[in-house]
Design a protein around this motif. Structure first.
Motif, PDB file in Angstrom:
ATOM      1  N   ILE B 172      53.279 -65.520  22.217  1.00 52.22           N
ATOM      2  CA  ILE B 172      52.800 -65.164  20.877  1.00 52.22           C
ATOM      3  C   ILE B 172      53.345 -66.151  19.854  1.00 52.22           C
ATOM      4  CG2 ILE B 172      52.914 -63.400  19.074  1.00 52.22           C
ATOM      5  CD1 ILE B 172      53.041 -61.320  21.377  1.00 52.22           C
ATOM      6  N   LYS B 180      46.817 -74.220  15.044  1.00 57.05           N
ATOM      7  CA  LYS B 180      46.811 -75.257  14.016  1.00 57.05           C
ATOM      8  C   LYS B 180      46.452 -76.628  14.568  1.00 57.05           C
ATOM      9  CE  LYS B 180      50.731 -74.257  11.732  1.00 57.05           C
ATOM     10  NZ  LYS B 180      51.683 -74.417  10.627  1.00 57.05           N
ATOM     11  N   ARG B 182      43.960 -79.715  15.702  1.00 57.73           N
ATOM     12  CA  ARG B 182      42.951 -80.282  14.806  1.00 57.73           C
ATOM     13  C   ARG B 182      41.583 -79.632  14.956  1.00 57.73           C
ATOM     14  NH1 ARG B 182      43.033 -86.230  12.493  1.00 57.73           N
ATOM     15  NH2 ARG B 182      41.361 -85.932  10.999  1.00 57.73           N
ATOM     16  N   ARG B 185      41.757 -75.511  13.963  1.00 58.03           N
ATOM     17  CA  ARG B 185      42.029 -75.213  12.569  1.00 58.03           C
ATOM     18  C   ARG B 185      40.797 -75.373  11.699  1.00 58.03           C
ATOM     19  NH1 ARG B 185      46.793 -78.053  10.776  1.00 58.03           N
ATOM     20  NH2 ARG B 185      46.352 -77.032   8.824  1.00 58.03           N
ATOM     21  N   GLN B 186      39.749 -75.959  12.252  1.00 61.60           N
ATOM     22  CA  GLN B 186      38.514 -76.069  11.477  1.00 61.60           C
ATOM     23  C   GLN B 186      37.875 -74.703  11.262  1.00 61.60           C
ATOM     24  OE1 GLN B 186      37.878 -78.910  10.173  1.00 61.60           O
ATOM     25  NE2 GLN B 186      39.372 -80.058  11.358  1.00 61.60           N
ATOM     26  N   THR B 188      38.017 -71.022  10.049  1.00 59.01           N
ATOM     27  CA  THR B 188      38.819 -70.293   9.065  1.00 59.01           C
ATOM     28  C   THR B 188      39.644 -69.201   9.741  1.00 59.01           C
ATOM     29  OG1 THR B 188      37.008 -70.679   7.563  1.00 59.01           O
ATOM     30  CG2 THR B 188      38.667 -69.106   6.861  1.00 59.01           C
ATOM     31  N   GLY B 189      39.018 -68.489  10.675  1.00 64.18           N
ATOM     32  CA  GLY B 189      39.696 -67.364  11.314  1.00 64.18           C
ATOM     33  C   GLY B 189      41.010 -67.781  11.947  1.00 64.18           C
ATOM     34  N   LEU B 191      43.049 -70.245  11.173  1.00 64.35           N
ATOM     35  CA  LEU B 191      44.109 -70.508  10.196  1.00 64.35           C
ATOM     36  C   LEU B 191      44.584 -69.234   9.524  1.00 64.35           C
ATOM     37  CD1 LEU B 191      43.567 -73.821   8.250  1.00 64.35           C
ATOM     38  CD2 LEU B 191      45.086 -73.296  10.122  1.00 64.35           C
ATOM     39  N   VAL B 192      43.658 -68.321   9.253  1.00 63.28           N
ATOM     40  CA  VAL B 192      44.055 -67.074   8.585  1.00 63.28           C
ATOM     41  C   VAL B 192      44.908 -66.235   9.527  1.00 63.28           C
ATOM     42  CG1 VAL B 192      43.226 -64.955   7.520  1.00 63.28           C
ATOM     43  CG2 VAL B 192      42.047 -67.094   7.082  1.00 63.28           C
ATOM     44  N   PHE B 193      44.516 -66.177  10.800  1.00 60.28           N
ATOM     45  CA  PHE B 193      45.320 -65.421  11.765  1.00 60.28           C
ATOM     46  C   PHE B 193      46.691 -66.066  11.917  1.00 60.28           C
ATOM     47  CE2 PHE B 193      46.319 -64.163  16.277  1.00 60.28           C
ATOM     48  CZ  PHE B 193      46.578 -62.838  15.963  1.00 60.28           C
ATOM     49  N   GLU B 194      46.705 -67.386  11.948  1.00 62.02           N
ATOM     50  CA  GLU B 194      47.984 -68.100  12.037  1.00 62.02           C
ATOM     51  C   GLU B 194      48.872 -67.730  10.856  1.00 62.02           C
ATOM     52  OE1 GLU B 194      51.021 -70.907  11.363  1.00 62.02           O
ATOM     53  OE2 GLU B 194      49.343 -70.681  10.013  1.00 62.02           O
ATOM     54  N   PHE B 195      48.267 -67.695   9.682  1.00 63.12           N
ATOM     55  CA  PHE B 195      49.006 -67.372   8.452  1.00 63.12           C
ATOM     56  C   PHE B 195      49.594 -65.958   8.530  1.00 63.12           C
ATOM     57  CE2 PHE B 195      48.791 -65.427   4.189  1.00 63.12           C
ATOM     58  CZ  PHE B 195      49.662 -66.253   3.513  1.00 63.12           C
ATOM     59  N   GLU B 196      48.751 -65.021   8.982  1.00 62.50           N
ATOM     60  CA  GLU B 196      49.210 -63.630   9.067  1.00 62.50           C
ATOM     61  C   GLU B 196      50.259 -63.464  10.169  1.00 62.50           C
ATOM     62  OE1 GLU B 196      48.785 -61.568   6.940  1.00 62.50           O
ATOM     63  OE2 GLU B 196      46.995 -62.165   5.829  1.00 62.50           O
ATOM     64  N   LEU B 197      50.066 -64.211  11.257  1.00 63.22           N
ATOM     65  CA  LEU B 197      51.023 -64.147  12.361  1.00 63.22           C
ATOM     66  C   LEU B 197      52.367 -64.723  11.924  1.00 63.22           C
ATOM     67  CD1 LEU B 197      50.612 -63.038  15.141  1.00 63.22           C
ATOM     68  CD2 LEU B 197      50.086 -65.316  15.979  1.00 63.22           C
ATOM     69  N   VAL B 200      54.656 -62.333  10.100  1.00 65.38           N
ATOM     70  CA  VAL B 200      55.400 -61.312  10.854  1.00 65.38           C
ATOM     71  C   VAL B 200      56.260 -61.953  11.952  1.00 65.38           C
ATOM     72  CG1 VAL B 200      53.787 -59.433  10.411  1.00 65.38           C
ATOM     73  CG2 VAL B 200      53.385 -60.957  12.336  1.00 65.38           C
TER      74      VAL B 200
ATOM     75  N   THR C  31      52.900 -55.115  15.962  1.00 59.81           N
ATOM     76  CA  THR C  31      53.010 -56.267  15.067  1.00 59.81           C
ATOM     77  C   THR C  31      51.798 -57.171  15.226  1.00 59.81           C
ATOM     78  OG1 THR C  31      55.375 -56.125  15.466  1.00 59.81           O
ATOM     79  CG2 THR C  31      54.595 -58.058  14.299  1.00 59.81           C
ATOM     80  N   ALA C  35      48.962 -58.055  12.387  1.00 54.84           N
ATOM     81  CA  ALA C  35      48.520 -59.409  12.023  1.00 54.84           C
ATOM     82  C   ALA C  35      47.000 -59.510  12.141  1.00 54.84           C
ATOM     83  CB  ALA C  35      49.202 -60.440  12.903  1.00 54.84           C
ATOM     84  N   ARG C  38      45.385 -57.524   9.287  1.00 56.33           N
ATOM     85  CA  ARG C  38      45.495 -58.223   8.008  1.00 56.33           C
ATOM     86  C   ARG C  38      44.513 -59.379   7.933  1.00 56.33           C
ATOM     87  NH1 ARG C  38      51.870 -59.080   6.854  1.00 56.33           N
ATOM     88  NH2 ARG C  38      52.367 -57.059   5.956  1.00 56.33           N
ATOM     89  N   THR C  39      44.287 -60.019   9.094  1.00 55.91           N
ATOM     90  CA  THR C  39      43.313 -61.110   9.127  1.00 55.91           C
ATOM     91  C   THR C  39      41.937 -60.583   8.738  1.00 55.91           C
ATOM     92  OG1 THR C  39      44.580 -62.075  10.909  1.00 55.91           O
ATOM     93  CG2 THR C  39      42.365 -62.921  10.586  1.00 55.91           C
ATOM     94  N   ASP C  42      41.806 -59.912   5.095  1.00 55.35           N
ATOM     95  CA  ASP C  42      41.638 -61.124   4.288  1.00 55.35           C
ATOM     96  C   ASP C  42      40.179 -61.529   4.216  1.00 55.35           C
ATOM     97  OD1 ASP C  42      44.349 -61.269   3.849  1.00 55.35           O
ATOM     98  OD2 ASP C  42      44.721 -62.492   5.628  1.00 55.35           O
ATOM     99  N   PHE C  43      39.480 -61.354   5.350  1.00 55.47           N
ATOM    100  CA  PHE C  43      38.061 -61.700   5.350  1.00 55.47           C
ATOM    101  C   PHE C  43      37.287 -60.760   4.432  1.00 55.47           C
ATOM    102  CE2 PHE C  43      38.935 -64.345   9.012  1.00 55.47           C
ATOM    103  CZ  PHE C  43      38.029 -65.375   8.824  1.00 55.47           C
ATOM    104  N   ILE C  51      44.067 -68.767   1.519  1.00 62.05           N
ATOM    105  CA  ILE C  51      45.012 -68.803   2.637  1.00 62.05           C
ATOM    106  C   ILE C  51      44.902 -70.129   3.381  1.00 62.05           C
ATOM    107  CG2 ILE C  51      45.518 -67.787   4.899  1.00 62.05           C
ATOM    108  CD1 ILE C  51      44.898 -65.073   3.683  1.00 62.05           C
ATOM    109  N   VAL C  52      43.689 -70.546   3.647  1.00 63.80           N
ATOM    110  CA  VAL C  52      43.499 -71.820   4.334  1.00 63.80           C
ATOM    111  C   VAL C  52      44.114 -72.952   3.517  1.00 63.80           C
ATOM    112  CG1 VAL C  52      41.772 -73.499   5.049  1.00 63.80           C
ATOM    113  CG2 VAL C  52      41.475 -71.094   5.618  1.00 63.80           C
ATOM    114  N   VAL C  55      47.914 -72.780   3.873  1.00 63.44           N
ATOM    115  CA  VAL C  55      48.396 -73.310   5.150  1.00 63.44           C
ATOM    116  C   VAL C  55      48.286 -74.827   5.160  1.00 63.44           C
ATOM    117  CG1 VAL C  55      47.999 -73.359   7.637  1.00 63.44           C
ATOM    118  CG2 VAL C  55      47.834 -71.204   6.397  1.00 63.44           C
TER     119      VAL C  55
END
Lengths: 251, 445, 280
Positions: B172, B180, B182, B185-186, B188-189, B191-197, B200, C31, C35, C38-39, C42-43, C51-52, C55
């Protein structure tokens, strides 16, 4: 200490081996292998990879030569192998006091082998094979073990089952009397077997007698296999590895 | 080409413009701002490891297909090279959990520079060790028995549960890095999941620390509880022998050293600066302080064992060291040479500031933990217990070496690919900028 | 593992051991689920664009995160930590107050076109750090296009993907995508708003947009500040071209060529466009 004061119907099978009587003939090893369906050693096997639940060790000492039949010592307290097995493949049966190894449940991690101070556990390093025709001699009351599991002496548990079935058929309850293959095969009657809980058995009597000792008593595993010798140096060998590199040869 | 001399932002001579681009062929996959070697150079690096991996997989296949008679292990040496190296690799992989603990729980923010690399190292160490274990056990298909029918009193059960859970946590923790890359990361999902992950991540770091504490400890407990092996048996606290705590401490102490060592190695191999000097300094000082503490406790433990535990079981401790080649030199090498010496080096800021000293000390510390694991696995099995027992030796078969070679190759390959296509060292962009853009402040309008 | 499994007992060992195990499993799974949830949230809230950007911004090299006040020389060497959201920046707020008190607050200057750099930089519009401009057209409608430097890099986009009229754009979200010199480029919207009209850049703009009611303009550059920033960008692009293509590309006081990519096809245009349009 030897005869537990419990009124239950539980047996505590034990063994007394008279080292002075053992001639090192190896009949017990053969009988054990035949009884327990131990396959003939693979061509690549050596004395350290073969399976010998009963093994006679030749101990050379300045005082002379002794033959020590070694098998699972059926430890009663803090049984080292049973405590460490991750998946309950080793169990101390309260009804018999026998430490059982359940091959169908064994992962083959060999942690129990590292735990055993008596080196009485053996691993099936390869697939068991019998030469053509020899499989017909297999003992039907003992299941052969598959590759990748640990096995050891279980005081001929197959024979115990047969004796128990017979007793039940005859309407008898409680501990049964039976004789393991090695005891039966020994030409010099060096091995005595019986219920240590039963004060009438000769094994009980012999175990208490002077000159009887257990191996590595100091580590507190309380084995149910006793040894006897009138020779001091043999009794002294019940303790730890002396650190002298004097010859210990396995026979 | 429409170049007119007076128009001169870009002046290209026609000969120069024919020169091949410096960017590697797989540049579509390499993150912007990271300079990586050409694809052919990378293939040259990868090829020998891939060969080793394939060869090792063949050896592992032999063991799985024909049984463990392919190894030189025997009924006395029921554990061999694999268990020793598994324990070592897991101890070194502790850098992952410990760095995570220091960064996310204790908030030592410098370590952000190495956390990604530490996670990958942890992942390859743990997954590699698990693969080796799958070959090592006699009936690998029964692995789930431990979960279904656990003997909760066995240290090995604790180890199995914790390592499996921790491997999941490491995966995990690796996911954000993967997301992330190359290509991913194009979307959106990703990167957003990465951000939320990432938000936590402290929870995972906490759980990882908890699990690591217990399985590192239980690996030590594995041997410490062996009443039948007085060479390894130790008294302890509650159900845990002292080796439980010593393993945790030694793994935590050596983890940062191993991170420093691997980072230095990667810098050497790639020829790029990846981690700032102050991060090395931090890793060194953390490792040094813990190592001193470990050496102290290990010495106390050894004295208690020599004077109390071992004799009370009927085994005068000095006798264990009469079997050459495992003399007392092993004990001294483990505690003094590979424990106290690196600890003292790492404690001195002037010495650890020099890369040679830091790396040597880190390597010594790692060797120390390996030696400790060797002693507990191999020496424990080699020394006799019974009077009519012999001291036995063992040398692994080629299948054992090759299988472990595959584990190493697997680790190197996963790390190499991660390094090439992911950003394992966030400071790399600053330490090795693609362009020598001047300091913003130096601009004159 | 379960009460119905062989060997299970409700004893202290099992309860403690399996209790801890299930707690760990529960914590890890919940957890993860949090995550994931929350994803999705966000959508639903349409906050993915910021957010993008967040990051991506965190991974930009320091040289690309230079503060606008560092470009002008007011705060040399300052690096932005706030994703160029000058509205949130206390330092920026203070500076603006100081400038306002000196009557030096930058304004749009409709009649002036700066060409000191060899590029035309009309000062009648706002400029964004992602090389777009925002030009007031009529009423509340603004046009968005590429500034002169970006236009010379993206002279002939191989493909162009424009949003439909009516699309709600988010500041720092993708305004439109195009393929330039073999690199996919997502051009960032300088502002929140609704797309009114689209064009293929033929009139110098790509989108017409009606900014949303609470859209912030304060992060956008104008006037003299835009000139300073563009100077820096020119130098940066020029350095990247010369280094990645191993050729000299020096400002010799002359005029920039019209089509950078055609003049220097071997440069690493993926990296250069990434650095210009602030994407990873």
């Amino acid at each position: 200490m030897i005869a537990h004061k419990d009124n239950s119907n539980n047996a505590r099978y034990g063994m007394v081996v008279d080292i002075d009587r053992c001639t090192g003939c190896g009949a017990c090893m053969i009988a054990c292998a035949v009884e327990n369906n131990v396959p003939p050693a693979a061509p690549t096997a050596n004395e350290r990879t073969g399976i010998t639940p009963m093994r006679v060790i030749r101990y050379e000492h300045a005082g002379g030569t002794a033959f020590v039949p070694m098998m699972c010592q059926q430890c009663e307290d803090e049984t080292p192998c049973a405590a460490v097995c991750p998946q309950n493949a080793v169990e101390l049966d309260p009804a018999t006091g026998i430490v059982g190894q359940i091959p169908q449940r064994c992962l083959g991690c060999r942690y129990c082998m590292a735990a055993c101070p008596y080196h009485a556990r053996y691993f099936n390093w390869g697939d068991p094979t019998w030469p053509d025709g020899l499989e017909k001699t297999l003992n039907p009351s003992v299941a052969p073990r598959m590759r990748g599991v640990v096995e050891k002496c279980n005081f001929c548990h197959g024979r115990w089952h047969e004796a128990k079935e017979l007793a039940v058929a005859n309407g008898k309850t409680g501990p049964v009397e039976y004789t393991p293959a090695c005891v039966e095969a020994c030409p010099s009657r060096a091995i005595t077997f019986g219920d240590l809980n039963n004060s009438a058995t000769s094994v009980n009597e012999l175990a208490r007698e002077k000159g009887s000792f257990r191996l590595l008593d100091s580590i507190g595993t309380a084995p149910k296999v006793y040894y006897r010798s009138r020779r001091d140096w043999v009794r002294a060998a019940s303790g730890n590895a002396s650190g002298t590199a004097e010859g210990a040869h396995r026979g | 080409m429409h170049l007119e001399q007076p128009r001169g932002l870009i002046v290209a001579s026609s000969t120069l413009s024919m020169r091949a681009s410096a960017a590697p062929a797989d540049r579509e996959l390499i993150l912007r701002g990271l300079k990586r070697c050409s694809l052919s150079q990378f293939s040259l690096w990868v090829a020998p490891w891939a060969v080793l991996l394939v060869f090792g997989l063949y050896a592992a296949f032999l063991c799985l297909a024909r049984g463990l008679n392919q190894t030189n292990m025997d009924n006395r040496f029921a554990f061999g090279l694999w268990i020793f190296l598994d324990l070592t690799v897991i101890a070194l992989g502790a850098g992952a959990f410990f760095t995570g603990f220091l960064l996310y729980i204790l908030r030592i923010t410098e370590l952000r520079a190495v956390i990604q690399s530490a996670v990958v190292i942890g992942l390859v160490c743990y997954s590699g060790a698990m693969c080796a274990l799958a070959v090592d056990v006699g009936q690998p298909l029964r692995f789930w028995y431990t979960f279904a029918y656990p003997n909760v009193h066995s240290m090995l059960t604790e180890v199995t549960f914790c390592i499996t859970c921790y491997l999941c946590v490491l995966m995990i923790e690796y996911v954000p890095q993967l997301l992330k890359n190359r290509k991913l990361r194009q979307t959106t999902g990703a990167l957003v999941f990465e951000f939320e992950l990432h938000k936590v991540m402290a929870v995972f770091a906490g759980v990882g620390t908890f699990l690591s504490f217990f399985h590192q400890g239980s690996l030590g407990g594995l041997f410490g509880v062996l009443r039948g092996r007085p060479f390894a048996f130790r008294d302890g606290f509650a159900i845990w022998p002292s080796t439980f705590f010593l393993f945790v401490l030694s793994a935590a102490a050596v983890g940062p050293s191993f991170i420093a060592l691997t980072s230095g190695l990667v810098e050497k191999v790639t020829g790029r600066r990846l981690v700032a000097a102050r991060v090395y300094d931090k890793l060194g000082s953390i490792s040094g302080r813990l190592l001193v503490f470990y050496v102290l406790l290990k010495s106390i433990d050894t004295l208690v064992w020599v004077n109390q535990t071992s004799p009370s079981h009927g085994f005068p401790a000095h006798r264990f060291y009469q079997w050459s080649p495992f003399g007392t030199w092993m004990l001294l090498a483990e505690i003094i040479l590979c424990g106290l010496v690196p600890a003292l080096i790492l404690l001195r800021p002037d010495l650890r500031a020099k890369r040679v000293w830091l790396m040597s000390a880190a390597a010594l510390a790692c060797a120390g933990v390996a030696l400790n694991r060797f002693v507990l696995t191999i020496q424990t099995l080699a020394v006799p217990t019974l009077a009519f027992d012999e001291f036995l030796s063992y040398w692994p078969s080629w299948q054992e070496f090759a299988t472990f070679g595959a584990v190493i190759a697997f680790g190197v390959l996963v790390y190499s690919f991660s390094f090439r296509y992911l950003s394992l060292f966030p400071q790399e962009r600053e330490l090795e900028p693609l362009t020598n853009t001047r300091e913003p402040g130096s601009h004159r309008s | 593992m379960f009460p119905w499994n062989y060997g299970f007992a409700w004893d202290k060992g099992h309860i403690l051991f399996l209790g801890v195990f299930y707690t760990v499993v529960l914590v890890v799974l919940s957890t993860l689920l949090i995550a994931a949830w929350r994803t999705l949230r966000d959508f639903r809230r349409n906050s993915t664009a910021s957010i993008v950007w967040h990051v991506n911004f965190a991974e930009l090299p320091l040289s690309e995160r230079t503060c606008r006040h560092a470009c002008t020389g007011e705060l040399p060497g300052r690096v932005c930590e706030l994703g160029f959201n000058c509205g949130q920046c206390a330092t920026h707020g203070e500076l603006i107050e100081v400038l306002a008190s000196h009557g030096a607050e930058p304004e749009l200057m409709p009649d002036i076109i700066d060409d000191s750099l060899g590029l035309e930089l009309p000062l009648d519009r706002y400029y964004d750090r992602g090389h777009t401009f925002l030009k007031p057209e009529f009423g509340e409608v603004y046009s968005i296009g590429l500034d002169e430097l970006a236009a010379r890099v993206a002279t002939r986009p191989e493909s162009l993907e424009l949003p439909l009229a009516g699309t709600q754009l988010k500041a720092r979200g993708v305004a439109w995508s195009m393929r330039v010199n073999g690199a996919d480029v997502h051009v960032m919207s300088p502002i929140d708003g609704e797309v009114i009209d689209t064009a293929h850049g033929e009139h110098g703009w790509f989108l017409r947009i009606k900014p949303s009611r609470n859209a912030s303009f304060c992060h956008l550059l104008r006037g003299f500040e835009a000139v300073r920033w563009m100077t820096r960008e020119m130098e940066r692009v020029q350095l990247m071209v010369s280094e990645s293509a191993s050729i000299p590309a020096l400002a010799d006081g002359g005029m920039p060529v019209d089509d950078f990519a055609a003049a220097c096809p071997q440069a690493d245009w993926r990296s250069i466009t990434g650095a210009m349009f602030l994407a990873n």
